[in-house]
Motif scaffolding. Structure first.
Motif: not given
Length: 356
Positions: A274-275, A115, A122, A270-271, A267, A118-119, A314
């Motif tokens: 996801l986190l 995860f 992004q 979604h970052t 984007n 992927y983050a 983030a």
């Protein structure tokens, strides 16, 4: 095979609404994304025609072959874990055999990496867009001449300025390599053109300097240095920028600009999402696809938070995930032996036409 083939042959095992609609983040302009799982007929699975996934032209609808689906689950792929964790109201069809694949079989400490990776990808995309918006590249590419410099004493002067000041034509110049020196040349000039010098470059699209034969004893006009690495970097940036311009989603790009964003706000939304999912996995050992903080996430998408604010959010989530992983009860990795036996049993049941 096509999606129509899957449906006609009753090969679909699982079909769900995915993306923004499954997360509770859909707006009036949101598309409906579909993901699912299928299995190959026995002859194709054992033969030479294994197909890992099938999608439509826009990739809004994607089906994964059962083995590929399990493989990605074992790797803790974020998108595939979320498909398995689909809420009941997003499940369009579920074959009874799919009940054997439960979320607890797959969630592991690996999610901390998958995860987060992927983050961070992004975030890198957002930074790339930030750079492209704030550093537009002209339609006409720079030439080799723009990366050449005349050496005079301890200083280097742009070649084009030097030529203009002295009213010299680059096509009447002759270059000779300086031995044992990288991209350093002796420059000669023949105003008459009788010496047959080849010039510094032949045309604007040239990627290399021209060399000429020069008689020994000819007076030296200057020494020239070519910043080859700078030129190569410019060519890469030029190609990437104009490829991005050609392929970008114009509506999404304009939306970012109109909201004053120099990054891809969607984007970044979604970052953060996801986190937050990764944090839920570490603390609760499960995935809840429906976002409880819809307003906060849509505020990010709509450009109400600055780039720095989102990055700080983030980084804070990443730090919390790392801390929570230290006391998490999740296994280091899924029990692949157990999962693979389940997969084999599922295939045997499907190929024997036995419905569990």
């Amino acid at each position: 095979m096509t999606i129509d083939d899957l449906k006609a042959q009753n090969l679909i095992l699982f079909e769900v609404i995915s993306g923004s609609r499954s997360f509770g983040l859909a707006t009036e302009t949101s598309d409906t994304d579909i993901k699912g799982v299928f299995y190959l007929p026995k002859d194709k699975f054992y033969g030479l025609e294994y197909i890992p996934q099938i999608s439509n032209e826009t990739n809004d609808i994607v089906y994964y072959e059962l083995g590929r689906f399990v493989e990605l689950l074992l790797k803790n792929n974020p998108n595939i874990l979320e498909v398995l964790a689909s809420a009941p109201d997003c499940i369009l069809y579920q074959h009874p055999i799919m009940q054997q694949l439960t979320l607890d079989l797959f969630l592991s400490q690996q999610t901390k990496q998958t995860f987060a990776h992927y983050a961070m990808s992004q975030i890198k995309k957002a930074k790339g867009l930030n750079k492209k918006i704030n550093n537009p590249i002209e339609v006409k590419r720079k030439t080799v001449l723009d990366f050449c410099y005349i050496i005079q004493g301890q200083h280097a002067y742009p070649l084009t300025n030097w030529l203009n000041e002295k009213h010299l034509d680059q096509h009447l110049c002759g270059l000779v390599n300086v031995p044992h020196s990288r991209d350093l040349y002796v420059l000669f000039y023949d105003a008459s053109g009788d010496c047959g010098y080849h010039g510094i470059i032949q045309h604007d699209d040239s990627t290399e300097l021209c060399l000429s034969s020069v008689k020994e004893g000819t007076p030296v006009n200057a020494y020239l240095s070519f910043n080859r690495d700078g030129f190569s970097s410019h060519c890469r940036d030029y190609k990437a920028y104009w490829q991005w311009v050609a392929e970008r989603n114009e509506q999404r790009y304009r939306s970012n600009i109109e909201n004053g964003n120099d990054f891809d706000a969607k984007n970044m939304m979604h970052t953060i999402r996801l986190l937050q999912v990764a944090h839920e996995i570490m603390t609760k050992g499960t995935i809840t696809n429906k976002c409880a903080n819809r307003d906060e996430l849509l505020a990010i998408k709509n450009g109400q938070l600055s780039y720095d604010e989102i990055i700080n959010m983030a980084e804070s989530l990443l730090a919390d995930i790392e801390t929570e992983s230290l006391t998490s009860s999740l296994p280091e990795q899924p029990d692949s032996t157990k999962v693979l036996q389940i997969l084999v049993n599922m295939r045997e049941s499907l190929y024997n036409q036995y419905l569990l």
